[in-house]
Design a protein around this motif. Structure first.
Motif, mmCIF file in Angstrom:
data_model
loop_
_atom_site.group_PDB
_atom_site.id
_atom_site.type_symbol
_atom_site.label_atom_id
_atom_site.label_comp_id
_atom_site.label_asym_id
_atom_site.label_seq_id
_atom_site.Cartn_x
_atom_site.Cartn_y
_atom_site.Cartn_z
ATOM 1 N N ILE A 1 -24.207 -18.080 30.409
ATOM 2 C CA ILE A 1 -23.621 -17.241 31.455
ATOM 3 C C ILE A 1 -24.483 -17.308 32.714
ATOM 4 O O ILE A 1 -25.704 -17.456 32.637
ATOM 5 C CB ILE A 1 -23.457 -15.786 30.970
ATOM 6 N N THR A 2 -23.857 -17.229 33.878
ATOM 7 C CA THR A 2 -24.597 -17.296 35.143
ATOM 8 C C THR A 2 -24.819 -15.899 35.707
ATOM 9 O O THR A 2 -24.108 -14.942 35.358
ATOM 10 C CB THR A 2 -23.837 -18.131 36.174
ATOM 11 N N LYS B 1 -24.120 -14.956 38.646
ATOM 12 C CA LYS B 1 -22.938 -14.577 39.416
ATOM 13 C C LYS B 1 -21.873 -13.964 38.512
ATOM 14 O O LYS B 1 -21.254 -12.945 38.868
ATOM 15 C CB LYS B 1 -22.373 -15.793 40.142
ATOM 16 N N GLU B 2 -21.672 -14.562 37.344
ATOM 17 C CA GLU B 2 -20.680 -14.033 36.398
ATOM 18 C C GLU B 2 -21.075 -12.639 35.910
ATOM 19 O O GLU B 2 -20.227 -11.750 35.771
ATOM 20 C CB GLU B 2 -20.533 -14.988 35.214
ATOM 21 N N GLN C 1 -19.085 -8.904 36.482
ATOM 22 C CA GLN C 1 -18.689 -8.057 35.347
ATOM 23 C C GLN C 1 -19.243 -6.645 35.450
ATOM 24 O O GLN C 1 -18.696 -5.730 34.856
ATOM 25 C CB GLN C 1 -19.131 -8.704 34.033
ATOM 26 N N GLU D 1 -24.225 -11.777 44.171
ATOM 27 C CA GLU D 1 -25.197 -12.112 43.118
ATOM 28 C C GLU D 1 -26.636 -11.966 43.613
ATOM 29 O O GLU D 1 -27.553 -11.715 42.821
ATOM 30 C CB GLU D 1 -24.964 -13.522 42.591
#
Length: 513
Positions: free
Chosen positions: A210-211, A213-214, A218, A224
């Protein structure tokens, strides 16, 4: 509902620091306990609660109230017989916190009215009782703040404003913010960001690849870079560095807190054991590990481990020790190439070096051992006046038994008798512990007695028996009962924490009651 004033008894209690009071010893009454000043602990049914100013407790069993205040701990107690009770159903929910300025005059007036015999005094008492019950069961200070916390937790991606939260609680924003901070110790915004960071750590740790940014999206942060700054300001490291702590995904399948060793080596496990009953206030782990393990999947070690809970964390490697009742001896056969079987060891350093060898951190383990050895030498010198004279025995008073510890084969005994210079009684058995009676402890006749890990109500019960006063250490006032609930010297972090607390704790821990 018809109540009669003679059913109720009211008393006030004042306890100096270190003193304890047994409450409802015969378990024949229900009680409301209100703390009007000071602080301490309240233990009932093996549940340990903080006794703090302004808090009320509904008790259905016996309890032990212990003061930890340099000034007095003051409390009021209202009791009534269980037989024919008509109030219990009103008191099944938590009672609202209320300031002493509001409650103490009400309690004093009730106490005064209860002592008088006239009909008007009896009516006045019942009126005051209903007024107090109305205040303590007011949902505004209980349900509304709990609901607000849940709303914030469940709406991280689209958070409510303070104005919206206040409207849902039927309060003004200022009043809501004040009540929320009183309950949580944080403003609503601080609470929101704290929950965001907890969720971010779980997402980073449990979702391979997972990044940042992701994760930011969430938890409701579209920027980010702002997420990275916020994460670093709260956690002391950017998200990228945090993810490196679990670059190799390690799960701990053990009834020992081996996560302590991993964290000290700079590695956060993706799964690790917990004891929710023992450490109910800190997510099932000692409080000093709680923040360090945010994001880790905590496995309930009080029950058989569930293989799916382990495998869903997608570990690259599983560190496993022998388990009670041979749990999971064959369940992980499909993953045997990933399982490192670690035999049970007698010394905390053996675990540290074997785990360090597994993860390539041997030099760091050497630094950890050297650091802790230095701390032990410093504490040993500080405690020399206490430890150089007298023969010691160590006991754990449990609800159904007393454990007497020997001279070795246990991390704590090695720390006390070898590391810190305590002199064991020469007639102690060599290793481990034995179940004993107070009579056997009296026959051993130790000069000094150290009580560890024991709950107040078990110690209080034991200290009020005839055989207790036959022990030499009791007669000479050499019984030491420090706050040791979280003392665990099996891991580097727990051992350091214990050494930091030990000198001041033991020196003021003489049992006074």
């Amino acid at each position: 509902m018809l109540l009669k004033s003679h059913m109720f008894e009211i008393e006030a209690s004042n306890l100096r620091e270190g003193l304890s009071q047994g409450i409802n010893v015969k378990r024949s009454h229900f009680l409301i306990l209100y703390i009007s000043s000071g602080k301490g602990t309240l233990v009932s049914r093996n549940q340990r609660l903080k006794a703090e100013e302004g808090k009320s407790y509904f008790l259905t069993d016996s309890a032990i109230l212990t003061s930890s205040s340099s000034s007095l701990l003051s409390a009021y107690l209202l009791s009534w017989p269980k037989e024919g009770d008509m109030l219990k159903d009103l008191l099944t929910r938590p009672l609202a916190d209320q300031v002493p300025a509001k409650m103490a005059p009400l309690w004093e007036e009730m106490k005064k009215s209860r002592q008088e015999k006239s009909i008007s005094a009896k009516c006045r008492f019942l009126s005051l009782l209903w007024e107090m019950l109305s205040i303590l069961t007011d949902a505004a200070d209980i349900d509304r703040m709990e609901e607000a916390e849940e709303l914030i937790r469940n709406s991280l991606s689209r958070p409510f404003t303070v104005t919206e939260l206040a409207a849902k609680a039927n309060m003004t924003p200022v009043t809501f913010s004040r009540a929320f901070r009183k309950r949580t110790g944080m403003t609503p915004k601080e609470f929101l960001n704290a929950e965001r960071m907890k969720t971010a750590k779980r997402l980073l740790l449990q979702n391979r690849g997972i990044t940042a940014k992701e994760v930011a999206v969430q938890i409701g942060l579209q920027d980010e870079f702002y997420f990275s700054r916020l994460f670093k300001s709260r956690e002391g490291m950017p998200p990228t560095v945090f993810m490196k702590r679990a670059s190799e995904r390690i799960a701990v399948v053990s009834q020992l807190f081996l996560q302590d060793h991993l964290i000290s080596l700079g590695i956060q496990p993706v799964a690790a054991p917990s004891y929710p009953t023992v450490y109910s206030a800190s997510s099932g782990v000692p409080s000093y590990l709680q923040k360090e393990l945010e994001g880790t999947k905590l496995l309930n070690a009080e029950k058989p481990f569930q293989p799916d809970d382990i495998l869903l964390t997608h570990p690259d490697r599983i560190i496993k020790t022998p388990l009670h009742q041979f749990q999971l001896q064959s369940v992980l056969l499909s993953k045997q190439e990933q399982v490192h079987h670690l035999p049970l060891k007698q010394d905390w350093r053996h675990y540290l070096y074997e785990i360090a060898s597994l993860v390539g951190c041997e030099s760091r383990a050497e630094c950890i051992e050297k650091d802790i050895h230095g701390m032990e030498c410093k504490v040993r010198d500080e405690l020399c006046p206490l430890t150089k004279n007298g023969r010691w025995a160590v006991i754990w008073i449990r609800p159904e038994e007393i454990r007497l510890y020997g001279k070795g084969n246990h991390a704590l005994l090695e720390l006390l008798f070898q590391g810190l210079g305590f002199q064991p009684h020469p007639d102690l058995h060599a290793e481990g512990y034995r179940h004993v009676s107070l009579k056997e402890i009296a026959e051993l006749n130790p000069d000094k007695l150290l009580i560890l890990w024991s709950h107040e109500k078990d110690v209080w019960r034991t200290a009020h028996t005839t055989d207790w006063n036959k022990i030499r250490a009791v007669r000479t006032g050499e019984v030491y009962y420090p706050e040791s609930h979280e003392w665990d010297p099996w891991g580097p972090i727990g051992r350091k924490r214990m050494l930091e607390e030990f000198p001041s704790s033991i020196l003021k821990a003489k049992l006074k009651a």
